[in-house]
Scaffold this active site. Structure first.
Site, mmCIF file in Angstrom:
data_model
loop_
_atom_site.group_PDB
_atom_site.id
_atom_site.type_symbol
_atom_site.label_atom_id
_atom_site.label_comp_id
_atom_site.label_asym_id
_atom_site.label_seq_id
_atom_site.Cartn_x
_atom_site.Cartn_y
_atom_site.Cartn_z
ATOM 1 N N GLY A 55 0.851 -1.190 0.000
ATOM 2 C CA GLY A 55 0.000 0.000 0.000
ATOM 3 C C GLY A 55 0.880 1.230 0.000
ATOM 4 O O GLY A 55 2.073 1.145 0.296
ATOM 5 N N GLU A 171 4.609 -11.289 -6.318
ATOM 6 C CA GLU A 171 3.541 -11.439 -7.319
ATOM 7 C C GLU A 171 3.920 -10.856 -8.681
ATOM 8 O O GLU A 171 3.257 -11.132 -9.685
ATOM 9 C CB GLU A 171 2.250 -10.768 -6.811
ATOM 10 C CG GLU A 171 2.260 -9.251 -6.705
ATOM 11 C CD GLU A 171 2.891 -8.709 -5.434
ATOM 12 O OE1 GLU A 171 3.678 -9.437 -4.801
ATOM 13 O OE2 GLU A 171 2.636 -7.542 -5.081
ATOM 14 N N LYS A 366 -10.946 -11.362 -16.730
ATOM 15 C CA LYS A 366 -11.285 -11.512 -18.155
ATOM 16 C C LYS A 366 -10.781 -12.838 -18.739
ATOM 17 O O LYS A 366 -11.504 -13.514 -19.465
ATOM 18 C CB LYS A 366 -10.669 -10.341 -18.931
ATOM 19 C CG LYS A 366 -11.167 -10.224 -20.346
ATOM 20 C CD LYS A 366 -12.469 -9.469 -20.362
ATOM 21 C CE LYS A 366 -12.967 -9.185 -21.743
ATOM 22 N NZ LYS A 366 -14.167 -8.344 -21.679
#
Ligand code: XMP
Length: 510
Positions: A55, A171, A366
């Site tokens: 963050g 990630e 998607k």
């Protein structure tokens, strides 16, 4: 009870959705929740562990973000990433400092211990850093398990409490062993079960919808795009012809699109009504040149037509929508500026008497929607379709829209699509289309002076449409496009290639 889910608590980092994706790629379901979600509101039954994201804040800031402290009493393994690491260290009594220099980009990491988190990772590897703050004093009960040149404490653990944290971003693809580190946490430490697959998802969704809604009448607006097609197909496999679909042709579709899309819908066994309102839309657009006004006219009339048709059908209690996960996330957060006007998340149309929304793709990205589509037997051409804006060619004709300008855009767009496919580039390019510009230019055609319009080609590469680069189309392809468009389409005098990236340009010209 099966433990097959990871909760990702979002502290507002740039890569929050990416963490969810990485976990799902392992075959484990993950969901993103706001970091402030009270433990009482989390569905914990199947949860195997938690990940706290990065963050932008500093834990030393007043009012910096924090999670419900009860997450640390759940007895579930926790992995902190970036801010997540700083937050954990701070929470357990350690301190965080802001050094003069941050660490950004690819950085060598040295692993200092045989932590379970780093099993199978070499002592030295490259990871992706993106931080300024770092740990100064380590919290009691924790030990350092890795360092970098600028972060003496780059990863920590407290194996008794099953808490792990890393300063870097596993990630991100640039972290060489990032996926391995995440897998060590998810599969070895939390022991989450791998049972997330798109085929199973589709079959489970169909039986859930059947169980919950069998016998109910529903309505779905189809746009010709992937999301609405997949959503409608899932629902129709569950409730059959009780699902009535409406496909509004606003006259701003690509060449032959209405017919080919209707053909696909029929093949899929969807119960679809085609409503041709091309003339009405063109009439409403007469004399209108402002892009926002055009968008509003098209959008509002679209809703009116849909409502009118839905009323004619009558008796439908539910509205089916192809909302997908990024839409849900964007509207859940205070990120209003990035939400596009067509995203109709969680809201019911005002003038209609629906009891509720059915959004079977809400949890999916998607590419997952595409996989579900393929598993349902939806043709590849439809599943791999490029995005197409709601206002259609109406925003690809600059200024006033007329039938003749639409003809030029349709014909040039068809040539572009054909040639890009011939060149084998259709899967590599995010979106490609032509734009009719009001610029007239002088030329010479068959010994005669010509005075025709400039057509622009737009072709972009992107991952999420938020940032794009102009595609590097081969020069011979550009030459073929230019010559075919000028020779074959009356009214085209010159062809130019738009090389603007986004930002500062947008994908569409209007
Ligand atoms: P821009 O032009 O903002 O487009 O870079 C980003 C993506 O959104 C599509 N787009 C729209 N889609 N209704 C839609 O359904 C709209 O009004 C709309 N405007 C832009 C655009 O094609 C691109 O994929």
């Amino acid at each position: 009870m099966k433990k097959n889910k990871i909760i990702v608590l979002n502290f507002g980092g740039q890569y929050d959705q990416l963490i969810v994706r990485r976990v799902r790629e392992m075959g484990v379901y993950a969901e993103l929740l706001d970091c402030t979600t009270p433990v009482g509101e989390m569905e914990l039954e199947n949860t195997a562990g938690l990940i706290l994201t990065g963050g932008p804040q500093s834990v030393n800031d007043e009012n910096s973000l924090s999670a419900d402290d009860a997450i640390f009493d759940l007895g579930l393994p926790i992995l902190g990433i970036c801010y997540g690491l700083q937050y954990i260290n701070h929470r357990f009594g350690g301190s965080i400092e802001t050094p003069d220099k941050g660490e950004y980009g690819k950085t060598p990491l040295n692993v200092d211990s045989s932590s379970e988190l780093f099993q199978g990772i070499p002592e030295e590897s490259i990871i992706w850093m993106n931080h300024r703050d770092r740990i100064k004093d380590l919290a009691d009960g924790f030990s350092t398990i890795a360092h970098t040149a600028n972060a003496p404490v780059a990863a920590i653990e407290n194996p008794d409490k099953e808490i792990y944290a890393v300063q870097f971003h596993p990630e991100v693809v640039h972290s060489q062993y990032g996926q391995q580190i995440l897998e060590n946490f998810v599969l070895k430490i939390t022991k989450a079960e791998k049972d997330w697959s798109m085929e199973d998802f589709a079959q489970e969704k169909i039986s859930q919808i059947k169980e919950k809604y069998e016998g109910e009448k529903m309505i779905c607006g189809l746009s010709g795009g992937v999301d609405s097609t997949v959503a409608a197909t899932l629902v129709s496999r569950a409730i059959g012809d009780k699902l009535q679909c409406i496909f509004v042709d606003h006259g701003l579709l690509r060449k032959d699109e209405a017919n080919s899309v209707m053909e696909t819908y029929k093949q899929l066994g969807l119960n679809v009504k085609l409503v041709d309102k091309s003339e009405e839309f063109l009439d409403l657009l007469k004399g209108v040149t402002d892009p926002e006004e055009k968008r509003k006219i098209i959008g509002n009339h679209f809703v009116e037509v849909f409502e009118e048709e839905a009323k004619k059908i009558g008796g439908a209690k539910y509205l089916v929508q192809g909302t997908i996960y990024p839409d849900v996330i964007e509207s859940g957060k205070d990120k209003a500026s990035v939400i596009k006007s067509h995203h109709n998340v969680g809201g019911l149309p005002e003038n209609m008497d629906f009891v509720g929304l059915v959004e079977p793709l809400r949890e999916l990205f998607k590419d997952e929607v595409r996989k579900v589509g393929s598993s349902l037997g939806i043709p590849e051409d439809m599943v791999q379709r490029q995005p197409f804006p709601g206002p259609g060619l109406g925003i690809r004709v600059i200024g006033e829209v007329t039938e003749d300008k639409l003809r030029i855009v349709r014909e040039t767009d068809a040539i572009l699509r054909e040639e890009i496919k011939n060149y084998g580039l259709n899967r590599d390019i995010w979106q490609y289309f032509t734009v009719w510009t009001p610029i007239k230019t002088v030329g010479v055609k068959g010994d005669k002076r010509s005075y025709d319009n400039v057509i622009a080609i737009r072709a972009v590469t992107s991952i999420d449409a938020m940032t794009v680069e102009a595609a590097e189309l081969p020069y011979d392809l550009l030459q073929t496009l230019s010559s075919r468009m000028i020779n074959e389409v009356e009214g085209v005098g010159r062809v130019v290639y738009d090389i603007t990236s986004k930002p500062p340009g947008t994908i569409e010209w209007e």
